[in-house]
Scaffold this motif. Sequence first.
Motif, PDB file in Angstrom:
ATOM      1  N   VAL A   1     -12.444   6.093   8.582  1.00  0.00           N
ATOM      2  CA  VAL A   1     -11.005   6.336   8.397  1.00  0.00           C
ATOM      3  C   VAL A   1     -10.412   5.124   7.705  1.00  0.00           C
ATOM      4  N   VAL A   2      -9.619   5.364   6.662  1.00  0.00           N
ATOM      5  CA  VAL A   2      -8.867   4.295   5.997  1.00  0.00           C
ATOM      6  C   VAL A   2      -7.385   4.494   6.321  1.00  0.00           C
ATOM      7  N   ILE A   3      -6.784   3.454   6.893  1.00  0.00           N
ATOM      8  CA  ILE A   3      -5.370   3.533   7.255  1.00  0.00           C
ATOM      9  C   ILE A   3      -4.589   2.507   6.443  1.00  0.00           C
ATOM     10  N   GLY A   4      -3.460   2.960   5.863  1.00  0.00           N
ATOM     11  CA  GLY A   4      -2.561   2.068   5.142  1.00  0.00           C
ATOM     12  C   GLY A   4      -1.163   2.223   5.708  1.00  0.00           C
ATOM     13  N   ASP A   5      -0.182   1.631   5.063  1.00  0.00           N
ATOM     14  CA  ASP A   5       1.198   1.845   5.516  1.00  0.00           C
ATOM     15  C   ASP A   5       1.630   3.230   5.065  1.00  0.00           C
ATOM     16  N   ALA A   6       1.346   4.221   5.897  1.00  0.00           N
ATOM     17  CA  ALA A   6       1.559   5.610   5.529  1.00  0.00           C
ATOM     18  C   ALA A   6       3.026   6.028   5.631  1.00  0.00           C
ATOM     19  N   ALA A   7       3.851   5.203   6.272  1.00  0.00           N
ATOM     20  CA  ALA A   7       5.286   5.476   6.415  1.00  0.00           C
ATOM     21  C   ALA A   7       5.522   6.888   6.962  1.00  0.00           C
TER      22      ALA A   7
ATOM     23  N   LEU B   1      -8.352   9.706   4.753  1.00  0.00           N
ATOM     24  CA  LEU B   1      -7.239   8.830   4.405  1.00  0.00           C
ATOM     25  C   LEU B   1      -6.010   9.091   5.269  1.00  0.00           C
ATOM     26  N   LEU B   2      -5.486   8.024   5.864  1.00  0.00           N
ATOM     27  CA  LEU B   2      -4.167   8.095   6.501  1.00  0.00           C
ATOM     28  C   LEU B   2      -3.311   7.047   5.789  1.00  0.00           C
ATOM     29  N   VAL B   3      -2.806   7.439   4.627  1.00  0.00           N
ATOM     30  CA  VAL B   3      -2.090   6.509   3.745  1.00  0.00           C
ATOM     31  C   VAL B   3      -0.840   7.185   3.179  1.00  0.00           C
ATOM     32  N   HIS B   4      -0.042   6.398   2.492  1.00  0.00           N
ATOM     33  CA  HIS B   4       1.162   6.898   1.851  1.00  0.00           C
ATOM     34  C   HIS B   4       0.774   7.882   0.737  1.00  0.00           C
ATOM     35  N   HIS B   5       1.548   8.961   0.591  1.00  0.00           N
ATOM     36  CA  HIS B   5       1.298   9.943  -0.479  1.00  0.00           C
ATOM     37  C   HIS B   5       1.061   9.254  -1.819  1.00  0.00           C
ATOM     38  N   ASP B   6       1.907   8.263  -2.119  1.00  0.00           N
ATOM     39  CA  ASP B   6       1.888   7.655  -3.440  1.00  0.00           C
ATOM     40  C   ASP B   6       0.686   6.752  -3.659  1.00  0.00           C
ATOM     41  N   LEU B   7      -0.090   6.490  -2.583  1.00  0.00           N
ATOM     42  CA  LEU B   7      -1.279   5.643  -2.729  1.00  0.00           C
ATOM     43  C   LEU B   7      -2.533   6.474  -3.002  1.00  0.00           C
ATOM     44  N   VAL B   8      -2.479   7.747  -2.688  1.00  0.00           N
ATOM     45  CA  VAL B   8      -3.669   8.612  -2.758  1.00  0.00           C
ATOM     46  C   VAL B   8      -4.404   8.528  -4.109  1.00  0.00           C
ATOM     47  N   PRO B   9      -3.669   8.481  -5.242  1.00  0.00           N
ATOM     48  CA  PRO B   9      -4.391   8.437  -6.526  1.00  0.00           C
ATOM     49  C   PRO B   9      -5.344   7.238  -6.674  1.00  0.00           C
TER      50      PRO B   9
ATOM     51  N   GLU C   1      -3.249  -8.094 -13.307  1.00  0.00           N
ATOM     52  CA  GLU C   1      -2.877  -9.335 -12.602  1.00  0.00           C
ATOM     53  C   GLU C   1      -2.624  -9.116 -11.116  1.00  0.00           C
ATOM     54  N   VAL C   2      -2.771  -7.875 -10.645  1.00  0.00           N
ATOM     55  CA  VAL C   2      -2.435  -7.566  -9.247  1.00  0.00           C
ATOM     56  C   VAL C   2      -3.691  -7.316  -8.413  1.00  0.00           C
ATOM     57  N   THR C   3      -3.869  -8.103  -7.373  1.00  0.00           N
ATOM     58  CA  THR C   3      -4.920  -7.862  -6.384  1.00  0.00           C
ATOM     59  C   THR C   3      -4.269  -7.189  -5.185  1.00  0.00           C
ATOM     60  N   ALA C   4      -4.717  -5.957  -4.880  1.00  0.00           N
ATOM     61  CA  ALA C   4      -4.085  -5.152  -3.829  1.00  0.00           C
ATOM     62  C   ALA C   4      -5.167  -4.516  -2.954  1.00  0.00           C
ATOM     63  N   PRO C   5      -4.823  -4.137  -1.716  1.00  0.00           N
ATOM     64  CA  PRO C   5      -5.841  -3.662  -0.774  1.00  0.00           C
ATOM     65  C   PRO C   5      -6.579  -2.383  -1.190  1.00  0.00           C
ATOM     66  N   ALA C   6      -5.870  -1.434  -1.816  1.00  0.00           N
ATOM     67  CA  ALA C   6      -6.527  -0.146  -2.074  1.00  0.00           C
ATOM     68  C   ALA C   6      -7.738  -0.290  -3.017  1.00  0.00           C
ATOM     69  N   PRO C   7      -7.598  -0.980  -4.152  1.00  0.00           N
ATOM     70  CA  PRO C   7      -8.778  -1.140  -4.996  1.00  0.00           C
ATOM     71  C   PRO C   7      -9.889  -1.921  -4.286  1.00  0.00           C
ATOM     72  N   ALA C   8      -9.516  -2.903  -3.472  1.00  0.00           N
ATOM     73  CA  ALA C   8     -10.522  -3.654  -2.711  1.00  0.00           C
ATOM     74  C   ALA C   8     -11.236  -2.733  -1.728  1.00  0.00           C
ATOM     75  N   ALA C   9     -10.474  -1.836  -1.100  1.00  0.00           N
ATOM     76  CA  ALA C   9     -11.083  -0.878  -0.175  1.00  0.00           C
ATOM     77  C   ALA C   9     -12.028   0.055  -0.915  1.00  0.00           C
TER      78      ALA C   9
ATOM     79  N   THR D   1       0.828  -1.215   0.000  1.00  0.00           N
ATOM     80  CA  THR D   1       0.000   0.000   0.000  1.00  0.00           C
ATOM     81  C   THR D   1       0.862   1.264   0.000  1.00  0.00           C
ATOM     82  N   GLN D   2       2.096   1.135  -0.457  1.00  0.00           N
ATOM     83  CA  GLN D   2       2.932   2.345  -0.508  1.00  0.00           C
ATOM     84  C   GLN D   2       2.955   2.964  -1.902  1.00  0.00           C
ATOM     85  N   ALA D   3       2.235   2.368  -2.835  1.00  0.00           N
ATOM     86  CA  ALA D   3       2.219   2.925  -4.187  1.00  0.00           C
ATOM     87  C   ALA D   3       0.942   2.474  -4.892  1.00  0.00           C
ATOM     88  N   THR D   4       0.554   3.199  -5.918  1.00  0.00           N
ATOM     89  CA  THR D   4      -0.552   2.745  -6.761  1.00  0.00           C
ATOM     90  C   THR D   4      -0.123   1.447  -7.447  1.00  0.00           C
ATOM     91  N   ARG D   5      -1.109   0.666  -7.890  1.00  0.00           N
ATOM     92  CA  ARG D   5      -0.761  -0.563  -8.605  1.00  0.00           C
ATOM     93  C   ARG D   5       0.060  -0.239  -9.853  1.00  0.00           C
TER      94      ARG D   5
END
Lengths: 269, 269
Positions: A122-128, A101-109, A80-88, A58-62
């Motif tokens: 609130v959605v929390i990801g690995d915001a680093a 959103l409390l997520v990594h900058h690069d995930l915001v898009p 081919e990628v199943t990742a949490p953000a699209p599922a969320a 969750t530190q970057a868009t797919r």
Amino acid sequence: RAAAMAGWARAVRGLLLDVSGVLYDSGADGGVPIAGSVEAVRRIKASGLKLQFCTNETQATRENFVKKLQGLGFDISVAEVTAPAPAACRLLKERGLRPHLLVHHDLVPEFAEIDKTNPNCVVIGDAAENFTYANLNEAFRVLIGMEKPVLISLGKGRYYKETDGLKLDVGAYMKALEYACDVQAEVVGKPAKRFFESALAEMGVPPEQAIMIGDDIVSDVGGAQRCGMRALQVRTGKYRPSDENHPEVKPDAYVNNLAEAVDIILQQM
Amino acid sequence: RAAAMAGWARAVRGLLLDVSGVLYDSGADGGVPIAGSVEAVRRIKASGLKLQFCTNETQATRENFVKKLQGLGFDISVAEVTAPAPAACRLLKERGLRPHLLVHHDLVPEFAEIDKTNPNCVVIGDAAENFTYANLNEAFRVLIGMEKPVLISLGKGRYYKETDGLKLDVGAYMKALEYACDVQAEVVGKPAKRFFESALAEMGVPPEQAIMIGDDIVSDVGGAQRCGMRALQVRTGKYRPSDENHPEVKPDAYVNNLAEAVDIILQQM
């Protein structure tokens, strides 16, 4: 190992692969492929087996995640990628939830299409680096201000290793907010059953004909097994020898790495 | 209320007072006294009752904390304050522990006499702005690097209110580290039994002859009652009406504020 797997590997029609620790080791420098993994992915595709990558990244868009992996030599595409953000995002739309959103900058898009005005969860990801004192207090205030706080967590990992050392993962910050607000987070991503099911649906393969291959004994192996899949643990990435004595989870087999897993599986076919 | 307390308030020889939310409301501006509390402290002292302040304050040394309260008009001295940091120092010395500190800048001088080289435990307090991503990762790495991680937490509050809004308290960050390292923190401060006992020892009063007065239903009231003390909850500070339906803790009486508590107690004597 080959003998142990002979009984069931023949029925396999699809593979779910964890990415970090199976395909490559991540790091601030972009990471390095694990020996044999680039070729192993190619061999899976050539074999006719279905393939889906199932990651808690969750530190970057797919898009950017896939570009990075392509740069390392992997044959991989966004679909081919199943990742949490699209599922969320699917979950948010279904339930009419508007996230803070409390997520990594690069995930915001990934959340570009989602209404984020007047948040009701609130959605929390690995915001680093975004896990600042101010940002955590802000997410907390949004949650505690709700009549019934809704906290959605993109995974629940404890920590991970980067080239410059261990880092707290999203699960630690999830626990902080859970405790402060006396609420239980809903986890999107591995080991949630629904997450594995959506990866299987992408492949069109039922759980009993699929194998999950991962380095995390709980999130990858335990999660997949609870969905009715077989699961292998690789001895790469975050694998530790003590995993082999885990009190609750026992993989269907251990393999030294992805290349060995693919060797054995393809031999059975 | 006076009738309810008549049976036992007569035997009282000492009072333990929580500070924030009972004496004053804290804030970045230094805080403001709660109406009647300055005079109430004076009346307790004039009555001959023993008095000790029992606080989980960890954002300042006792010296600076007391100076602030004196500036607000309170008759209070350092020796009258039982606080987590000095209690933690006693514990560290007893057990030969050398802490890595994750605490507020202004608390660090309390640990001046403590050997902090080559840490074999982590002490976490309400570090406020020091709860950065880097500092949390550092404390985590120290802990996870130990064969048997030792985490000592100065209190376990969920959150508190300042003039500019709610803030996550030390308990939330304690939970994050507990989860990441699969360890249970040892809590120094309220509601730990040993902490109340050391406050009682300072007064030289046994628990059955002491009353705790606080605004926190769990840490103040529940903690003191488990030590064999009577405990009153004031309807100031972090008190919320829902506290009166708490599933586990029931104060011996409610009072509107410290001034009313002192009125009733002195009437019984």
